[in-house]
Write an enzyme that holds these catalytic residues in place. Structure first.
Site, PDB file in Angstrom:
ATOM      1  N   HIS A  59     -40.552  45.445  24.386  1.00 25.50           N
ATOM      2  CA  HIS A  59     -39.709  46.639  24.401  1.00 25.50           C
ATOM      3  C   HIS A  59     -40.451  47.890  23.950  1.00 25.50           C
ATOM      4  O   HIS A  59     -40.130  48.993  24.405  1.00 25.50           O
ATOM      5  CB  HIS A  59     -38.499  46.439  23.488  1.00 25.50           C
ATOM      6  CG  HIS A  59     -37.666  45.263  23.864  1.00 25.50           C
ATOM      7  ND1 HIS A  59     -36.786  45.285  24.924  1.00 25.50           N
ATOM      8  CD2 HIS A  59     -37.579  44.015  23.345  1.00 25.50           C
ATOM      9  CE1 HIS A  59     -36.197  44.106  25.028  1.00 25.50           C
ATOM     10  NE2 HIS A  59     -36.669  43.315  24.086  1.00 25.50           N
ATOM     11  N   GLU A 138     -33.556  43.199  30.273  1.00 23.05           N
ATOM     12  CA  GLU A 138     -32.927  42.173  29.439  1.00 23.05           C
ATOM     13  C   GLU A 138     -31.478  42.607  29.223  1.00 23.05           C
ATOM     14  O   GLU A 138     -31.183  43.454  28.404  1.00 23.05           O
ATOM     15  CB  GLU A 138     -33.663  42.038  28.107  1.00 23.05           C
ATOM     16  CG  GLU A 138     -33.189  40.860  27.283  1.00 23.05           C
ATOM     17  CD  GLU A 138     -33.939  40.707  25.974  1.00 23.05           C
ATOM     18  OE1 GLU A 138     -33.744  39.673  25.298  1.00 23.05           O
ATOM     19  OE2 GLU A 138     -34.712  41.622  25.608  1.00 23.05           O
ATOM     20  N   ALA A 149     -29.441  41.092  19.062  1.00 27.49           N
ATOM     21  CA  ALA A 149     -29.666  42.514  18.779  1.00 27.49           C
ATOM     22  C   ALA A 149     -29.376  43.402  19.981  1.00 27.49           C
ATOM     23  O   ALA A 149     -29.703  44.586  19.978  1.00 27.49           O
ATOM     24  CB  ALA A 149     -31.096  42.726  18.304  1.00 27.49           C
ATOM     25  N   HIS A 225     -37.055  34.120  25.771  1.00 28.60           N
ATOM     26  CA  HIS A 225     -37.299  33.657  24.397  1.00 28.60           C
ATOM     27  C   HIS A 225     -36.513  32.366  24.092  1.00 28.60           C
ATOM     28  O   HIS A 225     -35.521  32.371  23.378  1.00 28.60           O
ATOM     29  CB  HIS A 225     -37.069  34.729  23.346  1.00 28.60           C
ATOM     30  CG  HIS A 225     -35.843  35.583  23.465  1.00 28.60           C
ATOM     31  ND1 HIS A 225     -34.569  35.067  23.620  1.00 28.60           N
ATOM     32  CD2 HIS A 225     -35.702  36.936  23.406  1.00 28.60           C
ATOM     33  CE1 HIS A 225     -33.705  36.061  23.666  1.00 28.60           C
ATOM     34  NE2 HIS A 225     -34.360  37.194  23.539  1.00 28.60           N
ATOM     35  N   GLY A 229     -31.109  33.246  20.822  1.00 26.08           N
ATOM     36  CA  GLY A 229     -30.025  33.820  21.609  1.00 26.08           C
ATOM     37  C   GLY A 229     -29.437  32.831  22.596  1.00 26.08           C
ATOM     38  O   GLY A 229     -29.007  33.212  23.688  1.00 26.08           O
ATOM     39  N   HIS A 260     -39.463  33.408  14.876  1.00 27.56           N
ATOM     40  CA  HIS A 260     -38.437  33.107  15.878  1.00 27.56           C
ATOM     41  C   HIS A 260     -38.375  31.618  16.218  1.00 27.56           C
ATOM     42  O   HIS A 260     -37.294  31.094  16.505  1.00 27.56           O
ATOM     43  CB  HIS A 260     -38.699  33.908  17.154  1.00 27.56           C
ATOM     44  CG  HIS A 260     -38.305  35.341  17.060  1.00 27.56           C
ATOM     45  ND1 HIS A 260     -39.060  36.281  16.389  1.00 27.56           N
ATOM     46  CD2 HIS A 260     -37.217  36.002  17.542  1.00 27.56           C
ATOM     47  CE1 HIS A 260     -38.461  37.458  16.468  1.00 27.56           C
ATOM     48  NE2 HIS A 260     -37.338  37.319  17.153  1.00 27.56           N
ATOM     49  N   ASP A 283     -41.880  40.110  22.642  1.00 28.18           N
ATOM     50  CA  ASP A 283     -40.561  40.711  22.386  1.00 28.18           C
ATOM     51  C   ASP A 283     -40.717  41.834  21.367  1.00 28.18           C
ATOM     52  O   ASP A 283     -39.849  42.068  20.524  1.00 28.18           O
ATOM     53  CB  ASP A 283     -39.572  39.652  21.890  1.00 28.18           C
ATOM     54  CG  ASP A 283     -38.117  40.101  21.973  1.00 28.18           C
ATOM     55  OD1 ASP A 283     -37.850  41.112  22.647  1.00 28.18           O
ATOM     56  OD2 ASP A 283     -37.251  39.468  21.348  1.00 28.18           O
ATOM     57  N   LEU A 316     -32.116  38.392  13.683  1.00 23.71           N
ATOM     58  CA  LEU A 316     -33.424  38.838  14.146  1.00 23.71           C
ATOM     59  C   LEU A 316     -33.249  39.846  15.272  1.00 23.71           C
ATOM     60  O   LEU A 316     -32.355  39.714  16.120  1.00 23.71           O
ATOM     61  CB  LEU A 316     -34.260  37.657  14.629  1.00 23.71           C
ATOM     62  CG  LEU A 316     -34.799  36.726  13.536  1.00 23.71           C
ATOM     63  CD1 LEU A 316     -35.392  35.468  14.152  1.00 23.71           C
ATOM     64  CD2 LEU A 316     -35.840  37.439  12.679  1.00 23.71           C
ATOM     65  N   GLY A 318     -35.818  41.428  17.837  1.00 25.47           N
ATOM     66  CA  GLY A 318     -37.154  41.583  18.373  1.00 25.47           C
ATOM     67  C   GLY A 318     -38.200  41.175  17.349  1.00 25.47           C
ATOM     68  O   GLY A 318     -37.901  40.517  16.350  1.00 25.47           O
TER      69      GLY A 318
END
Length: 388
Positions: A59, A138, A149, A225, A229, A260, A283, A316, A318
């Site tokens: 990002h 995304e 997030a 990822h 998520g 992560h 990420d 979390l 990113g």
């Protein structure tokens, strides 16, 4: 561009190691790769030569973020942001990347898509950093339960007409979209996206096993990822994670920051799915390469402490990972260097259809990284030009 020779390096192709090895480049294209010592050219004895790293999910970095510059911004602001991002990524060995938007208003995403197309035009004649290979969106067609997030204010139902507009304003440069397959209309959107050549990645999803498999059957070919998520694995309802792991056509993104995903799970995933399917991503967010503090991500406030980015609720948000750090992390786990390099180069290229990069093979573009024995970046070549 002319001709350059990089000699006597430990070359990671990444399918095999050649040591000592030499690479000859003409007009930005790899012409020869061969074993043996030689005189002439740039002597890389004691150095490691790998393909340039390819980050297909990032990002922002060093105070720049594509979504931030699109929210209330302009196409010109997005272009300026992306040019600065490309320079910052190159320091970490990245030679190509997909700038990745967050869930955002329709108007902001239109600005982002136009900005990516304009920046790619700009980069045709200028090499100042890593090259953009298209856009990764995304969201916004994701699960509210697994938003993480992502800004829930802008989550919406899949819209083929909206996606068509993004495709057109990007001039066909929209390469990947992350969505939740269980939301109404997702399967039809996946089919339409695939008809345009857009890769569909499953993420921010509460999908059951059956819902995830249905999406894979109609063309979803990536996992955003993995584990993060997503609905968790349960012995009575295996869920989306198992569906992704067991499907050999699906590439699996991993954020290898040891935050992560635990080191144990990284090793398990590689062992179960095979190194060929693993795609290392960062990420990364606007705070990458910057001090701890308070920042913004997709319009939400995030707090970075000891390099870990979270929302105020503790979720979390990113990462501040860089690709060279991810490589060192994988090697620390005992992953062979050529396998670790593959997850940063050839695999991400294959996952999004980049045909001319990700390997040190005659005919490929000379996107190359020189590392020292501590796996620190010393120099970077993009299209055969030394930019670092």
């Amino acid at each position: 561009m002319g001709r350059i020779i990089l000699s006597n390096a430990r070359i990671i192709t990444p399918f095999e190691e050649i040591y000592p090895g030499t690479v000859e480049v003409e007009n930005g294209i790899i012409k020869k790769v061969y074993y043996g010592k030689r005189c002439g050219g740039e002597n890389l004895e004691g150095k490691i030569l790998t393909p340039g790293f390819i980050d297909i999910h990032t990002h922002g970095i060093r105070g720049h973020d594509i979504t931030q510059s699109s929210l209330g911004g302009s196409v010109e602001k997005v272009v300026e942001t992306l040019v600065e991002m490309s320079k910052a990524y190159a320091v970490h060995g990245v030679t190509r990347f997909l700038p990745t938007t967050m869930t955002a208003p329709h108007e902001a995403l239109l600005i982002a898509t136009k900005g990516v197309a304009e920046t790619m035009d700009y980069q045709r004649d200028r090499i100042e950093g890593a090259l953009i290979e298209g856009l990764h969106m995304e969201g916004p067609y994701i699960s509210r339960e697994k938003a993480g997030a992502q800004n829930p204010k802008y989550i919406r139902s899949p819209s083929i007409s909206e996606l068509k507009e993004y495709w057109e304003t990007s001039r066909g440069k929209l390469r990947t979209i992350t969505l939740a397959p269980e939301v109404k209309g997702a399967l039809e959107l996946i089919e339409y996206a695939r008809s345009l050549g857009i890769n569909v990645s499953i993420g921010h999803t509460n999908a059951t096993y059956e819902e995830a498999k249905a999406a894979i059957y109609v063309g979803a070919n990536r996992a955003t990822h993995l584990y993060n998520g997503m609905r968790q694995i349960h012995h009575r309802e295996p869920g989306v994670v198992v569906a992704l792991l067991e499907s050999p056509q699906v590439y699996l993104e991993l954020i290898c920051d040891f935050i992560h995903v635990s080191p144990v799970m990284i090793k398990f995933t590689i062992r179960y799915a095979g190194i060929e399917r693993i795609v290392t991503v960062t990420d990364s967010i606007i705070a990458t390469d910057l001090p701890d503090g308070t920042y913004s991500l997709g319009g939400l406030e995030i707090i970075v402490e000891e390099g870990v980015s979270r929302l105020r609720n503790g979720a979390l948000a990113g990462s501040t990972l860089t690709m060279d750090k991810a490589l060192r992390n994988l090697v620390k786990l005992g992953i062979p260097l050529k396998d670790a390099v593959r997850t940063l180069t050839y695999n991400p290229a294959s996952a999004v259809g980049i045909r001319d990069a990700g390997a040190i093979i005659p005919g490929y573009t000379a996107d190359l990284v020189v590392l020292n024995n501590n796996l620190r970046v010393e120099s970077v070549y993009v299209r055969g030009e030394n930019i670092l």
